[in-house]
Design a protein around this motif. Structure first.
Motif, PDB file in Angstrom:
ATOM      1  N   ILE A 122       0.851  -1.191   0.000  1.00  0.00           N
ATOM      2  CA  ILE A 122       0.000   0.000   0.000  1.00  0.00           C
ATOM      3  C   ILE A 122       0.887   1.241   0.000  1.00  0.00           C
ATOM      4  CG2 ILE A 122      -1.809   1.264   1.220  1.00  0.00           C
ATOM      5  CD1 ILE A 122      -2.566  -1.389   2.560  1.00  0.00           C
ATOM      6  N   GLY A 123       0.757   2.074  -1.017  1.00  0.00           N
ATOM      7  CA  GLY A 123       1.506   3.323  -1.097  1.00  0.00           C
ATOM      8  C   GLY A 123       0.727   4.437  -0.435  1.00  0.00           C
ATOM      9  N   LEU A 124       1.297   5.017   0.617  1.00  0.00           N
ATOM     10  CA  LEU A 124       0.609   6.029   1.414  1.00  0.00           C
ATOM     11  C   LEU A 124       1.182   7.406   1.100  1.00  0.00           C
ATOM     12  CD1 LEU A 124      -1.349   6.691   3.738  1.00  0.00           C
ATOM     13  CD2 LEU A 124       0.504   6.189   5.336  1.00  0.00           C
ATOM     14  N   SER A 125       0.344   8.309   0.637  1.00  0.00           N
ATOM     15  CA  SER A 125       0.686   9.687   0.268  1.00  0.00           C
ATOM     16  C   SER A 125       1.335   9.731  -1.109  1.00  0.00           C
ATOM     17  CB  SER A 125       1.597  10.359   1.301  1.00  0.00           C
ATOM     18  OG  SER A 125       2.953  10.035   1.107  1.00  0.00           O
ATOM     19  N   GLU A 126       1.183  10.904  -1.773  1.00  0.00           N
ATOM     20  CA  GLU A 126       1.623  11.012  -3.163  1.00  0.00           C
ATOM     21  C   GLU A 126       3.126  10.870  -3.318  1.00  0.00           C
ATOM     22  OE1 GLU A 126       0.179  14.787  -4.435  1.00  0.00           O
ATOM     23  OE2 GLU A 126       1.795  15.934  -3.534  1.00  0.00           O
ATOM     24  N   ARG A 127       3.885  11.212  -2.271  1.00  0.00           N
ATOM     25  CA  ARG A 127       5.342  11.082  -2.363  1.00  0.00           C
ATOM     26  C   ARG A 127       5.815   9.675  -2.034  1.00  0.00           C
ATOM     27  NH1 ARG A 127       7.681  15.990   1.009  1.00  0.00           N
ATOM     28  NH2 ARG A 127       5.785  15.680   2.225  1.00  0.00           N
ATOM     29  N   HIS A 162      -9.011   8.113   4.329  1.00  0.00           N
ATOM     30  CA  HIS A 162      -8.013   8.320   5.363  1.00  0.00           C
ATOM     31  C   HIS A 162      -7.683   9.800   5.429  1.00  0.00           C
ATOM     32  CE1 HIS A 162      -4.590   7.443   7.853  1.00  0.00           C
ATOM     33  NE2 HIS A 162      -3.719   7.824   6.951  1.00  0.00           N
ATOM     34  N   LYS A 163      -7.718  10.381   6.617  1.00  0.00           N
ATOM     35  CA  LYS A 163      -7.414  11.801   6.775  1.00  0.00           C
ATOM     36  C   LYS A 163      -5.949  12.066   6.469  1.00  0.00           C
ATOM     37  CE  LYS A 163      -7.604  15.577  10.145  1.00  0.00           C
ATOM     38  NZ  LYS A 163      -7.928  15.947  11.544  1.00  0.00           N
ATOM     39  N   GLY A 198       4.378   9.575  12.813  1.00  0.00           N
ATOM     40  CA  GLY A 198       3.782   8.257  12.635  1.00  0.00           C
ATOM     41  C   GLY A 198       2.275   8.217  12.615  1.00  0.00           C
ATOM     42  N   ASN A 199       1.617   9.378  12.743  1.00  0.00           N
ATOM     43  CA  ASN A 199       0.154   9.380  12.862  1.00  0.00           C
ATOM     44  C   ASN A 199      -0.540   8.812  11.643  1.00  0.00           C
ATOM     45  OD1 ASN A 199       0.193  10.487  15.418  1.00  0.00           O
ATOM     46  ND2 ASN A 199       0.049  12.605  14.686  1.00  0.00           N
ATOM     47  N   SER A 200      -0.035   9.154  10.462  1.00  0.00           N
ATOM     48  CA  SER A 200      -0.686   8.697   9.242  1.00  0.00           C
ATOM     49  C   SER A 200      -0.662   7.172   9.142  1.00  0.00           C
ATOM     50  CB  SER A 200      -0.010   9.331   8.019  1.00  0.00           C
ATOM     51  OG  SER A 200      -0.743   9.098   6.845  1.00  0.00           O
ATOM     52  N   VAL A 201       0.496   6.588   9.436  1.00  0.00           N
ATOM     53  CA  VAL A 201       0.625   5.126   9.391  1.00  0.00           C
ATOM     54  C   VAL A 201      -0.249   4.472  10.457  1.00  0.00           C
ATOM     55  CG1 VAL A 201       2.218   3.218   9.826  1.00  0.00           C
ATOM     56  CG2 VAL A 201       2.903   5.087   8.329  1.00  0.00           C
ATOM     57  N   LEU A 202      -0.203   4.996  11.685  1.00  0.00           N
ATOM     58  CA  LEU A 202      -0.990   4.414  12.773  1.00  0.00           C
ATOM     59  C   LEU A 202      -2.479   4.482  12.470  1.00  0.00           C
ATOM     60  CD1 LEU A 202       0.926   5.833  15.868  1.00  0.00           C
ATOM     61  CD2 LEU A 202       0.943   3.474  15.041  1.00  0.00           C
TER      62      LEU A 202
END
Length: 465
Positions: A122-127, A162-163, A198-202
């Motif tokens: 899973i690729g999280l965020s555009e970067r 996802h926020k 780490g909030n986005s991953v958590l």
């Protein structure tokens, strides 16, 4: 050898000291980490990974090798076995020599990995989506890749939403054509461009667990891990509360401390806009829709911020709507063909390849097959860095996104007369006028020609000045 520690200046009489905790491949700190600041941000600083290609132009093989190296580390964590090609990748990256990077990449592609426990990447965020697809590309068998997107695609219910931690006005969506994406026993690997708070991953792990509570193991892959002790404790707390295991794999790990200083430092670079002196530049437009099989096009409707709804085709080789191993192999062959087709429109002179927004992995792959040795690739970003510690040009340009004109994008570390040819890749365009703002800004760079490549929407081939 890498420095054990480094101090990065901030513009408010503070500084960030980073101490290297883990650096297995002896990467230089400046090649893996830069510190930036954004106006009106709630964060005291924003880390950037220069090795991913969003803050400066890189040889196309460079970001791909970063992803493949993480892929080998993931394989090592699963099997306990070290593939000897790991060392050739690291040496090629550290050499900064394109020939050695090409050689390392060719050796890997001749013998990819397979027959390992199936994984959902899973690729999280555009970067992070191009990084995630690079990792995923190392494995040939029962693997799948899913890229996040900020596009609100109303014709397809999201598997997850996802926020966005950095931009509270935005959400990240995950769309899939495979409704059973998480329904089996495959491992889950989440890819992010860095780990800091780490909030986005958590939050994503919580979202997945809420819908699929049978999941027990998650792996997070990232180039740089900058988590504090308190953030690491947050990961441990989530593990205990959900009775799961979260494995972290990174290329470099740092201890980070924000410190007060008496006087502002002069080492911080203030990013400046290039002066608006347009050069006479030939502009060409070309579409690759006629070489893309209909299987790789998803027709959808997306809603813009202002409520406008557009009918848009999406290119599934980006990983949106999921991508399996066989589709990845087909995509790689397609990217090579696209690069070879562009040889008729380009020469051997220095060139910059630009991927707009989330669309960078395909330009990286296509750029490998363009003529000339001096080929550099860079992605645009929505983040307006007012200052940074990047050890390159501090010049930048801004433009309205061709996909969402209320959003501004930026390109950094630019110099006039650095490139003779500029090639812009955008996934889709409804009208040429949508990319005019970017084209006009790129004319400042003094290139002889600008070639705009559109992938999915309309066929056009026109020259103009």
């Amino acid at each position: 050898m890498s420095h054990v520690s480094k101090v990065f200046p901030l513009d408010n009489e503070k500084q960030v000291e980073v101490k290297v905790v883990k650096n297995r491949f002896d990467f230089e700190i400046d090649e893996m980490l830069a510190i930036t600041q954004e106006e009106n941000s709630e964060f005291p600083f924003i880390p950037v990974s220069p090795c991913l290609g969003y803050s400066r132009g890189l040889y196309p093989e460079h970001p791909l090798l970063i992803g493949l190296l993480l892929g080998f580390l993931y394989h090592e964590s699963l099997t306990g076995e070290t593939d000897e090609r790991i060392h050739s990748i690291a040496k090629a990256i550290n050499s900064k020599n394109r020939g050695k990077m090409i050689q390392a990449l060719n050796i890997i592609e001749a013998n990819k990995l397979g027959h390992y426990p199936p994984t959902r990447f899973i690729g999280l965020s555009e970067r992070a989506v191009n990084l995630g697809q690079s990792i995923f590309s190392l494995f040939e068998d029962e693997v799948m890749f899913l890229a996040s997107t900020r596009d609100k695609i109303i014709s397809h219910p999201p598997l997850l939403d996802h926020k966005d931690i950095v931009d509270p006005l935005e959400r990240l969506f995950f769309y899939t054509k495979d409704k059973d994406f998480f329904d089996n026993d495959e491992r889950i690997a989440i890819i992010d461009n860095h780990l800091l708070n780490g909030n986005s991953v958590l939050n994503l792990i919580k979202k997945i667990y809420d819908k699929y509570p049978e999941r027990e193991t998650f792996t997070v892959l990232t180039p740089i891990d900058l988590r504090s002790s308190s953030v690491k404790e947050s990961f441990s707390s989530l593990e205990k509360s959900l009775n799961i295991k979260i494995n972290i794999i990174s290329l470099m790990t740092f201890d980070v401390e924000v410190q007060e200083i008496e006087h502002a430092t002069e080492d911080l670079i203030q990013n400046e806009f290039l002066e608006n002196q347009h050069q006479e530049t030939k502009v060409q437009y070309h579409s690759f829709r006629n070489v893309i099989n209909d299987h790789f096009i998803v027709k959808a409707q997306n809603m813009l911020r202002d409520g406008t709804i557009h009918d848009n085709p999406y290119f599934i080789s980006t990983g949106r709507f999921t991508l399996n191993g066989k589709e990845q192999q087909t995509s790689e062959a397609l990217f090579q063909r696209m690069g070879e087709l562009l040889n008729d429109l380009l020469d051997d002179s220095p060139k910059l390849v630009i991927g707009v927004g989330e669309f960078l992995y395909a330009p990286l792959q296509i750029a490998r097959f363009l003529p000339g040795k001096d080929v550099y690739v860079q992605g645009t970003t929505r983040f307006n860095f007012d200052s940074s510690t990047l050890k390159h040009s501090n010049k930048k340009i801004s433009f309205m996104s061709p996909l969402e004109r209320t959003i501004t994008h930026y390109l950094y570390n630019l110099d006039i007369d650095q490139y003779d040819e500029i090639i812009v890749f955008v996934e889709r365009l409804r009208h040429k006028t949508e990319i005019d703002d970017l084209v006009q800004q790129l004319k400042i760079l003094g290139a002889k020609s600008i070639l705009v490549i559109e992938m999915t929407s309309i066929s056009f081939n026109e020259d103009r000045y």
